[in-house]
Structure formats: structure tokens, C-alpha cells
Design an enzyme around this catalytic site. Structure first.
Site, PDB file in Angstrom:
ATOM      1  N   ASP A  13      40.247  20.737 -36.616  1.00 45.15           N
ATOM      2  CA  ASP A  13      39.313  20.293 -37.153  1.00 45.15           C
ATOM      3  C   ASP A  13      38.818  21.582 -37.855  1.00 45.15           C
ATOM      4  OD1 ASP A  13      39.100  17.879 -37.475  1.00 45.15           O
ATOM      5  OD2 ASP A  13      37.779  17.604 -34.947  1.00 45.15           O
ATOM      6  N   GLY A  40      41.115  14.464 -41.422  1.00 44.41           N
ATOM      7  CA  GLY A  40      40.256  14.507 -42.036  1.00 44.41           C
ATOM      8  C   GLY A  40      40.004  16.207 -42.540  1.00 44.41           C
ATOM      9  N   HIS A  41      40.051  16.438 -44.073  1.00 54.12           N
ATOM     10  CA  HIS A  41      40.531  17.345 -44.412  1.00 54.12           C
ATOM     11  C   HIS A  41      39.035  17.604 -45.679  1.00 54.12           C
ATOM     12  CE1 HIS A  41      43.974  19.053 -43.311  1.00 54.12           C
ATOM     13  NE2 HIS A  41      43.974  18.557 -42.681  1.00 54.12           N
ATOM     14  N   GLN A 225      45.618  18.638 -37.843  1.00 57.54           N
ATOM     15  CA  GLN A 225      45.517  18.366 -36.406  1.00 57.54           C
ATOM     16  C   GLN A 225      45.548  20.043 -36.215  1.00 57.54           C
ATOM     17  OE1 GLN A 225      47.883  15.048 -37.301  1.00 57.54           O
ATOM     18  NE2 GLN A 225      45.820  14.542 -37.927  1.00 57.54           N
TER      19      GLN A 225
HETATM   20  P1  IMP Z   1      45.704   9.916 -33.573  1.00 57.66           P
HETATM   21  O1  IMP Z   1      46.738  11.011 -33.860  1.00 57.66           O
HETATM   22  O2  IMP Z   1      45.118   9.450 -33.742  1.00 57.66           O
HETATM   23  O3  IMP Z   1      46.779   9.135 -32.773  1.00 57.66           O
HETATM   24  O4  IMP Z   1      45.423  10.815 -31.883  1.00 57.66           O
HETATM   25  C1  IMP Z   1      45.439  11.807 -30.968  1.00 57.66           C
HETATM   26  C2  IMP Z   1      44.329  12.726 -30.891  1.00 57.66           C
HETATM   27  O5  IMP Z   1      44.664  13.858 -31.716  1.00 57.66           O
HETATM   28  C3  IMP Z   1      43.257  11.901 -30.561  1.00 57.66           C
HETATM   29  O6  IMP Z   1      42.611  13.068 -29.763  1.00 57.66           O
HETATM   30  C4  IMP Z   1      42.362  11.991 -32.241  1.00 57.66           C
HETATM   31  O7  IMP Z   1      41.019  12.590 -31.259  1.00 57.66           O
HETATM   32  C5  IMP Z   1      42.816  14.028 -32.191  1.00 57.66           C
HETATM   33  N1  IMP Z   1      42.888  13.978 -33.641  1.00 57.66           N
HETATM   34  C6  IMP Z   1      44.123  12.889 -34.361  1.00 57.66           C
HETATM   35  N2  IMP Z   1      43.700  13.517 -35.859  1.00 57.66           N
HETATM   36  C7  IMP Z   1      42.900  14.904 -35.784  1.00 57.66           C
HETATM   37  C8  IMP Z   1      42.229  15.217 -36.399  1.00 57.66           C
HETATM   38  O8  IMP Z   1      42.589  15.498 -37.901  1.00 57.66           O
HETATM   39  N3  IMP Z   1      41.508  16.706 -36.326  1.00 57.66           N
HETATM   40  C9  IMP Z   1      41.339  16.229 -34.586  1.00 57.66           C
HETATM   41  N4  IMP Z   1      41.940  15.855 -34.055  1.00 57.66           N
HETATM   42  C10 IMP Z   1      42.461  14.703 -34.531  1.00 57.66           C
END
Ligand code: IMP
Length: 430
Positions: A13, A40-41, A225
Site C-alpha cells: 500500500d 489493490g492498485h 504487496q
Molecule cells: P495474503 O497475501 O492474502 O495471504 O495476506 C498475507 C498478509 O499480506 C496479510 O497481512 C495481508 O494484509 C497482507 N497483504 C496482502 N496483500 C496486500 C496488499 O496488496 N497490500 C497490503 N497488504 C497486503
């Protein structure tokens, strides 16, 4: 034309989509190489706001080609939801969106398993996005149960793979988690249809990308991420399941490291995190809430995928030094500087201390991290709007000092500064 990676230097983010959108001017091809619809871009183009979870944000430019690389885990439903939304806005993906045949597919049982697992562990939950990412990578590594896009477009192979999986997953769902099983028949029917729909997009994207580089076309890798969520180098186990770092761009797309020219680390001017896990510079209470809401309607700190409030804190240069090291960062792109405009004072964490000892580097052991006390330098706030600044000289002197100190502490130059959501609200540092 260069080959450039843009990735998150914190916990995700960071505002990568805006930076990707800005730098897409210099690229012909934009590539996602890891993660899936957990990302989420968000980008704003004129009056239109786009939120992409799976398709590279570069798709909004009609003259660019986009690639979903082999390192991604692809949920076909999420992909075609975006394809349809783009088409509604008059943007066609035909002939300019390619998906690797090696990409693994996120299936409905992945979401179910993730939900059941997160519920079962209760307080120890990772706080995932529930997009089936972890279980899909689990099946990829497991090999016996992984389903690739190549399988998705072959209905016989697909039906067989789904049967094997459903048998296994239903054992786990019912006997380990005590939840309802999934149904095989409708799933086969639905995914055979997705296979038909995705077929025209499927190709060997490694061949495509290497040829594009040979022809001198510009390539932009769009990380999702962030570095501290990397499966190897992040705050394990509170991480995602892929390599979000620069090496992931090579393995997740099938190009060699010698082909990369530049790695840009996107850094929010403060720090945020969604989901559980350590966050040394987190600001609890009123000030954290103030930072979360400072962007105003539509730009507050809430997850673009899950809508969860993001935890907010001061900029932490210990994690940025880790990012610079792991990614070999060429430069930083600092985003959302304008969010700090109204703060009376602004802090930067320079290092941690444990029992009076200085810690320059981010520890691997989360138990040790727990004992780390962040040490801050405090800067006077600039208390004026930075959104109109288009050169570094336009910035108030205290904002300039803040940025100069970040450069010193991270030993990495700054190439871009973003002072608002709009494309124009960007400063190129020369
Ligand atoms: P997962 O990727 O859904 O398995 O989530 C694992 C961790 O990564 C969690 O803490 C999510 O909140 C975080 N996370 C996954 N995708 C994003 C992103 O696009 N932005 C920020 N945090 C993310």
C-alpha cells in the site's frame, strides 16, 4: 528503453500504482510477477478511478501491453471482472493482455481453506486478504495438486485435476476444519468455461518478454504487496506467500537478472500495515487516526482489497535499509508526502535500541523485534500544502530536510516524490 522494477519497500500500500502509472510513459510492457488478487492498485486518471487487483495497472494506457507472469496466482473470476469493468469504460484488453501458461490458478477451495484455517487459528491468524493466495501457492509448491493455466485450457486435464483436488480438499475441509465440502461437478463446468475464455490471452510470456527486451522495448515490472511481506525476507509468518522483492521479478516472469536496469522502491512518507504482525513505529490512538483520515474522502488509509483500516505509523528507516539491501534499490519514490502537510511535528525512526544497544538492521527474530524500541528524530511540520509543488525547490524547506534525511539514512537517492493522487501531482528529482 529500460527494464525497470517498481516494488513496495514497506508493508504494501505504498502507492505503487501511481508510481507505475507515472513511469509507464517510459515502458511498452507492464508485468505483474507475483501475488494475485490480494493486491489493490488504485490509479486516478482524470475523473476516472481504477482499482486493479490482478491486471497490471498499465492496461489503462491503450498503447501498452500487459503481462500476468508465471509467478502470479490467478483467479480467473477476478481477472474477468476487471476485463469486463475495463470494457465498460471503453478500454479493450484484446491483443494486449497476456497470461503465462505457467501461472497457477486460484480455485474456490483455496478461499474456503484459507477462511477455515484463519478461523481455526484465532488469535494467531495472519490476517490475510482471503483471496486464496496462500493455499494456491501451497498447491503450486506441493506439485501434486497445483493447477496451471495450461491445465485450465485443457478440459480433460482440468476435470481430472479438479477431481483429485476436491477429493483431497474435502477431507481437509470436513475432517480437519469441520466445515462443509465443496462440489466437484459445478466447479468443473465453471472452470472449463473460464479456460475457454482465457485461452486467447495465454502464451509463453517468458519468450514474449525476452523478445521484447531484445527489440529494445521498455519493460516495467509492477510489484505488489511490499518487501516486509516477502515470504523469505519479510516479518515471517506475518507475510504473504510470494517473493515480493526484486528477485521475484526474474523468477516470476522468466527473465534473467542481467536484464534488469533499475529497481525503484516505493516508500510512503510514513508507514502503514494491514493485517496482523509487528509494526515497531505504529502510532496508536488519535494521531494514528488523523494520519489514516488525512487523505480525505476516497484517499483515506483503508485497504483497497478488503476495506480494512490500515495501521499507521512513522517512517521507519530500519525497514527501508532492509529494503534497499534485499532489492538492490537504485532509487526511492516517496509517496503521499502531502498527507503529512498538517502535522505539527513529524518523526523518522533512525534505528532501534534493545537494552541500550543500537540495532541498525531489522532483526529476523520477531521476539527480539518485540523488544526493540524505535529511536526517532523529530522534524518540525511544514504546515502548508505541498500538492502544488512540481520541483524539489517548490517544497517547503522542512519537507526538503525531511527527504534529505531519509536519503542519508537509507543511503539511497530519491527519484520521484508524489504530492497527491493525480498524475500531475508528481515531482521528478533530477
Ligand atoms: P495474503 O497475501 O492474502 O495471504 O495476506 C498475507 C498478509 O499480506 C496479510 O497481512 C495481508 O494484509 C497482507 N497483504 C496482502 N496483500 C496486500 C496488499 O496488496 N497490500 C497490503 N497488504 C497486503
Amino acid at each position: 528503453m529500460s527494464v525497470r522494477i517498481v516494488l513496495g519497500a514497506q508493508w504494501g500500500d505504498e502507492g505503487k500504482a501511481k508510481v507505475v502509472d507515472y513511469l509507464t510513459r517510459d515502458a511498452d510492457v507492464v508485468v505483474r510477477f507475483q501475488g494475485g488478487a490480494n493486491a489493490g492498485h488504485t490509479i486516478v486518471v482524470g475523473d476516472l478511478k481504477f482499482v486493479f487487483h490482478l491486471i497490471p495497472a498499465g492496461i489503462v494506457h491503450p498503447d501498452k501491453t500487459c503481462v500476468v507472469g508465471n509467478g502470479v496466482v490467478l483467479d480467473p473470476k477476478a481477472m474477468f471482472k476487471e476485463v469486463d469493468e475495463l470494457e465498460e469504460k471503453g478500454i479493450s484488453t484484446e491483443g494486449r493482455l497476456f497470461v503465462s501458461e505457467r501461472t497457477h490458478v486460484v480455485m474456490p477451495y483455496h478461499m474456503r481453506l484459507e477462511q477455515a484455517s484463519e478461523e481455526k487459528v484465532g488469535d494467531g491468524a495472519i490476517g490475510t486478504t482471503m483471496r486464496g493466495i496462500g493455499p494456491a501457492y501451497y498447491d503450486k509448491m506441493n506439485r501434486v495438486t497445483g493447477i496451471r493455466v495450461l491445465d485450465l485450457i485443457n478440459s480433460d486435464v482440468l476435470a481430472d485435476r479438479i477431481r483429485v483436488n476436491v477429493r483431497e480438499k474435502n477431507e481437509i475441509l470436513t475432517k480437519v476444519y469441520g466445515v462443509a465440502p465443496v462440489e466437484e461437478g459445478p466447479m468443473i463446468e465453471e472452470y472449463v468455461a473460464w479456460g475457454e475464455r482465457i485461452r486467447p490471452y495465454v502464451t509463453d510470456t517468458s519468450v514474449y518478454l525476452n523478445q521484447a527486451i531484445d527489440e529494445g522495448r521498455g519493460i516495467l515490472f509492477e510489484g505488489s504487496q511490499g518487501t516486509l511481506l516477502d515470504i523469505d525476507h519479510g516479518t515471517y509468518p506475518y507475510v504473504t506467500s510470494s517473493n515480493t522483492t526484486a528477485g521475484g521479478a526474474c523468477t516470476g516472469s522468466g527473465i534473467g537478472p542481467t536484464r534488469i536496469d533499475e529497481v525503484v522502491g516505493v516508500v510512503k512518507a510514513y508507514t502503514t500495515r494491514v493485517g496482523n504482525g509487528p509494526f515497531p513505529t505504529e502510532i496508536p490512538g488519535e494521531l494514528g487516526d488523523r494520519i489514516r483520515n488525512a487523505g480525505g474522502p476516497g484517499h483515506q488509509e483503508f485497504g483497497a482489497t478488503t476495506g480494512r483500516p490500515r495501521r499507521c505509523g512513522w517512517l521507519d528507516t530500519v525497514i527501508l535499509r532492509l529494503s534497499a539491501r534485499i532489492n538492490g534499490l537504485s532509487s526511492l519514490a516517496i509517496t503521499r508526502l502531502d498527507i503529512l502537510d498538517e502535522l505539527e511535528e513529524i518523526k523518522v525512526c533512525t534505528h532501534y535500541e534493545v537494552d541500550g544497544e543500537t540495532m541498525e538492521h531489522f532483526p529476523t527474530d520477531l521476539g527480539l523485534l518485540d523488544q526493540c524500541v524505535p529511536v526517532y528524530e523529530t522534524f518540525p511540520g511544514w504546515l502548508t500544502s505541498t500538492s502544488e509543488a512540481r520541483t524539489v525547490e517548490d517544497l517547503p524547506s522542512s519537507a526538503r530536510r525531511y527527504i534529505e534525511r531519509v536519503v542519508e539514512l537509507t543511503r539511497t537517492p530519491v527519484s520521484l516524490i508524489s504530492v497527491g493522487a493525480d498524475r500531475e501531482e508528481t515531482i521528478e528529482v533530477t
